[in-house]
Design an enzyme around this catalytic site. Structure first.
Site, PDB file in Angstrom:
ATOM      1  N   GLU A  97       0.817  -1.200   0.000  1.00  0.00           N
ATOM      2  CA  GLU A  97       0.000   0.000   0.000  1.00  0.00           C
ATOM      3  C   GLU A  97       0.855   1.255   0.000  1.00  0.00           C
ATOM      4  O   GLU A  97       1.941   1.261   0.554  1.00  0.00           O
ATOM      5  CB  GLU A  97      -0.874   0.027   1.247  1.00  0.00           C
ATOM      6  CG  GLU A  97      -1.780  -1.152   1.323  1.00  0.00           C
ATOM      7  CD  GLU A  97      -2.326  -1.340   2.719  1.00  0.00           C
ATOM      8  OE1 GLU A  97      -3.297  -2.080   2.845  1.00  0.00           O
ATOM      9  OE2 GLU A  97      -1.766  -0.758   3.658  1.00  0.00           O
ATOM     10  N   CYS A 110       3.152   8.120   1.630  1.00  0.00           N
ATOM     11  CA  CYS A 110       3.610   7.138   2.621  1.00  0.00           C
ATOM     12  C   CYS A 110       3.828   5.826   1.873  1.00  0.00           C
ATOM     13  O   CYS A 110       2.898   5.307   1.246  1.00  0.00           O
ATOM     14  CB  CYS A 110       2.527   7.001   3.695  1.00  0.00           C
ATOM     15  SG  CYS A 110       2.846   5.681   4.868  1.00  0.00           S
ATOM     16  N   CYS A 117       5.731  -7.836   7.615  1.00  0.00           N
ATOM     17  CA  CYS A 117       6.748  -7.278   8.514  1.00  0.00           C
ATOM     18  C   CYS A 117       7.107  -8.321   9.563  1.00  0.00           C
ATOM     19  O   CYS A 117       6.248  -9.046  10.039  1.00  0.00           O
ATOM     20  CB  CYS A 117       6.222  -6.019   9.191  1.00  0.00           C
ATOM     21  SG  CYS A 117       7.449  -5.234  10.253  1.00  0.00           S
ATOM     22  N   CYS A 121       4.903  -5.915  16.143  1.00  0.00           N
ATOM     23  CA  CYS A 121       4.360  -5.030  17.187  1.00  0.00           C
ATOM     24  C   CYS A 121       2.931  -5.493  17.510  1.00  0.00           C
ATOM     25  O   CYS A 121       2.151  -5.806  16.604  1.00  0.00           O
ATOM     26  CB  CYS A 121       4.350  -3.579  16.710  1.00  0.00           C
ATOM     27  SG  CYS A 121       5.996  -2.992  16.244  1.00  0.00           S
ATOM     28  N   CYS A 124      -0.260  -3.870  15.870  1.00  0.00           N
ATOM     29  CA  CYS A 124      -0.212  -3.675  14.419  1.00  0.00           C
ATOM     30  C   CYS A 124      -0.566  -4.966  13.693  1.00  0.00           C
ATOM     31  O   CYS A 124       0.095  -5.985  13.865  1.00  0.00           O
ATOM     32  CB  CYS A 124       1.194  -3.220  14.033  1.00  0.00           C
ATOM     33  SG  CYS A 124       1.475  -3.191  12.262  1.00  0.00           S
ATOM     34  N   GLY A 170       6.041  -2.673   6.698  1.00  0.00           N
ATOM     35  CA  GLY A 170       7.430  -3.113   6.802  1.00  0.00           C
ATOM     36  C   GLY A 170       8.299  -2.224   7.660  1.00  0.00           C
ATOM     37  O   GLY A 170       7.940  -1.093   7.994  1.00  0.00           O
ATOM     38  N   SER A 202      10.957   6.056   9.088  1.00  0.00           N
ATOM     39  CA  SER A 202      10.510   5.733  10.436  1.00  0.00           C
ATOM     40  C   SER A 202      10.903   4.297  10.766  1.00  0.00           C
ATOM     41  O   SER A 202      10.639   3.382   9.993  1.00  0.00           O
ATOM     42  CB  SER A 202       8.991   5.890  10.494  1.00  0.00           C
ATOM     43  OG  SER A 202       8.520   5.515  11.754  1.00  0.00           O
ATOM     44  N   SER A 224       9.825   4.939  16.310  1.00  0.00           N
ATOM     45  CA  SER A 224       8.580   4.515  16.951  1.00  0.00           C
ATOM     46  C   SER A 224       8.913   4.165  18.390  1.00  0.00           C
ATOM     47  O   SER A 224       9.481   3.107  18.648  1.00  0.00           O
ATOM     48  CB  SER A 224       8.021   3.272  16.259  1.00  0.00           C
ATOM     49  OG  SER A 224       7.786   3.548  14.914  1.00  0.00           O
ATOM     50  N   HIS A 226       6.773   4.826  21.629  1.00  0.00           N
ATOM     51  CA  HIS A 226       5.524   4.285  22.169  1.00  0.00           C
ATOM     52  C   HIS A 226       5.530   3.954  23.663  1.00  0.00           C
ATOM     53  O   HIS A 226       4.465   3.770  24.244  1.00  0.00           O
ATOM     54  CB  HIS A 226       5.059   3.047  21.378  1.00  0.00           C
ATOM     55  CG  HIS A 226       4.941   3.275  19.906  1.00  0.00           C
ATOM     56  ND1 HIS A 226       4.527   4.478  19.372  1.00  0.00           N
ATOM     57  CD2 HIS A 226       5.191   2.462  18.835  1.00  0.00           C
ATOM     58  CE1 HIS A 226       4.529   4.400  18.039  1.00  0.00           C
ATOM     59  NE2 HIS A 226       4.933   3.194  17.696  1.00  0.00           N
ATOM     60  N   ASN A 300      -5.913   4.213  17.167  1.00  0.00           N
ATOM     61  CA  ASN A 300      -7.149   3.980  16.416  1.00  0.00           C
ATOM     62  C   ASN A 300      -7.686   2.609  16.797  1.00  0.00           C
ATOM     63  O   ASN A 300      -7.085   1.597  16.442  1.00  0.00           O
ATOM     64  CB  ASN A 300      -6.869   3.963  14.906  1.00  0.00           C
ATOM     65  CG  ASN A 300      -6.714   5.346  14.338  1.00  0.00           C
ATOM     66  OD1 ASN A 300      -7.398   6.279  14.743  1.00  0.00           O
ATOM     67  ND2 ASN A 300      -5.800   5.484  13.402  1.00  0.00           N
ATOM     68  N   CYS A 343      -3.510   5.842   9.975  1.00  0.00           N
ATOM     69  CA  CYS A 343      -2.508   5.076  10.707  1.00  0.00           C
ATOM     70  C   CYS A 343      -3.235   4.067  11.563  1.00  0.00           C
ATOM     71  O   CYS A 343      -4.228   4.378  12.190  1.00  0.00           O
ATOM     72  CB  CYS A 343      -1.722   5.995  11.615  1.00  0.00           C
ATOM     73  SG  CYS A 343      -0.703   7.078  10.671  1.00  0.00           S
TER      74      CYS A 343
HETATM   75  S1  SF4 Z   1       4.278  -1.048  13.363  1.00  0.00           S
HETATM   76 FE1  SF4 Z   1       5.745  -1.117  11.637  1.00  0.00          FE
HETATM   77  S2  SF4 Z   1       7.508  -2.233  12.507  1.00  0.00           S
HETATM   78 FE2  SF4 Z   1       5.777  -2.671  13.881  1.00  0.00          FE
HETATM   79  S3  SF4 Z   1       4.916  -4.583  13.048  1.00  0.00           S
HETATM   80 FE3  SF4 Z   1       3.793  -2.869  12.122  1.00  0.00          FE
HETATM   81  S4  SF4 Z   1       4.842  -2.565  10.143  1.00  0.00           S
HETATM   82 FE4  SF4 Z   1       6.229  -3.734  11.454  1.00  0.00          FE
END
Ligand code: SF4
Length: 372
Positions: A97, A110, A117, A121, A124, A170, A202, A224, A226, A300, A343
């Site tokens: 994407e 973006c 990936c 995380c 995600c 990724g 990032s 990132s 967090h 979100n 996001c």
């Molecule tokens: S936030 Fe980014 S680094 Fe973390 S799992 Fe998702 S795509 Fe991968």
């Protein structure tokens, strides 16, 4: 003149120097390179009938030795706020994407660096897919060129992407070599010629790659973060178990902020998890005030997510407390919610079909989550 002299590779896979050498080795005159730069990188137009200065014989030689195809826009959706999400089909049937995000004075793309990936995380959904593969250089550059071309053909001849953020699918530093080469092409005067200040990468915090940051062109970096405690960060981002906060911040000291600039810290605000007073104090201990910019991202929520979004009052309070302590702190405005491009919503599922054979693709967008 119909000779195939070299192994045929996508032309966007070549660095400017390699491309120059390859064109010379084909015995092509100097002006051809300038013509190709003009059409690919300036005009983003691949219609070879317009290359009137290049003879038929030279076009044949070029086509026999270079692949000029770009990844394909297989679907796009426009949000009511002007954000436009693109699904980009790759040669092997995978897809990634890219999201074009308008602001007052810029249009930012973006882009993705991998299919899936490996970082995993916990907030995600892209991370739950695991890693399928790294994107190749021409697939990274190709997202920019394919979207540029689509906008010029379908929105306005004046459409121009002005900025790039590596915040799509990724972990860009996990695909270090290819992302680096793509960035070199983005900033090269004989490539896309974007200013280094207009590109931001990032990362979740891959320490060994951050230690090699000097190899990159001097672009912006975002981390990132967090969480400010190792236990919580490891819960949100398992990579922290390998590269904890101390290692990460030791490595960040080595990033040469030559022209400037500050490191941006992305901070996902999750209700009752990392949005309290002690988290503000932790941020102040970790982040050097003058060299840091904090970007707050209210979580979100999506169906089934374990985490909750804080109230708007809590988000504003958090920002205000950081302002009071002298930090530059912004709140990321959610964009593209209605097309799942915001996001935290970057994931798609495609029927695997070979779009390069012209078959139809029916994308099915599903709930998703991505924060970098
Ligand atoms: S936030 Fe980014 S680094 Fe973390 S799992 Fe998702 S795509 Fe991968």
């Amino acid at each position: 003149m119909s000779l195939k002299i070299m192994e045929k590779r996508p032309i966007y896979d070549y660095s400017p120097t390699e491309r120059n050498k390859a064109l010379l080795s084909l015995g092509l005159p100097d002006f051809i390179e300038k013509e190709l730069d003009k059409w690919f990188f300036r005009k983003k137009d691949l219609d070879q009938s317009k290359w009137t200065k290049i003879s038929k014989e030279h076009k044949l030689l070029l086509n026999n030795n270079f692949d000029f195809n770009l990844p394909k826009v297989v679907w796009q959706g426009l949000s009511s706020d002007g954000t436009r999400k693109f699904l980009i089909g790759l040669e092997d049937g995978n897809s990634v994407e890219a999201v074009a995000i308008p602001a007052k004075d810029r249009l930012t793309l973006c882009i993705s660096s991998q299919v899936g990936c490996a970082i995993g995380c916990t907030f995600c959904h892209t991370g739950t897919q695991g890693l399928t593969r790294n994107l190749k250089v021409y697939e990274i550059v190709g997202q920019f060129l394919a979207v540029s071309q689509w906008l010029i053909q379908n929105v306005s001849k004046e459409s121009r992407l002005t900025n790039i953020v590596f915040m799509g699918q990724g972990e860009p530093l996990h695909n270090f070599k290819n992302v680096k080469q793509a960035v070199e092409l983005f900033v090269s005067q004989t490539g896309i010629a974007l200013s280094k200040t207009k590109i931001t990468l990032s990362t979740s915090g891959l320490v060994p790659q951050i230690e090699k940051w000097e190899e990159f062109p001097d672009i912006n970096v975002a981390i990132s973060l967090h969480a400010v405690r190792d236990d919580l960060r490891s819960q949100l981002m398992p990579i922290n178990k390998r590269h904890d906060l101390k290692r990460l911040f030791d490595a960040l000291k080595n990033i040469p902020l030559r022209t400037s600039r500050r490191i941006t810290y992305e901070y996902l605000l999750i209700a009752n998890l990392n949005d309290q007073e002690q988290d503000i104090e932790g941020l102040c201990e970790l982040l050097p005030r003058k060299q840091s910019k904090i970007n707050l991202i209210p979580f979100n929520e999506y169906p089934g997510s374990d985490y909750k979004r804080p109230s708007n009052e809590q988000v504003l309070w958090f920002q205000n407390e950081l302002h009071k302590r002298g930090y530059t702190c912004t709140i990321r405005v959610t964009k593209g919610d209605d097309i799942l491009a915001a996001c935290g919503q970057l994931k798609t599922e495609f029927e695997k079909v070979n779009i390069w054979d012209g078959q139809r693709v029916s994308p099915k967008v599903i709930e998703t989550n991505h924060y970098e």
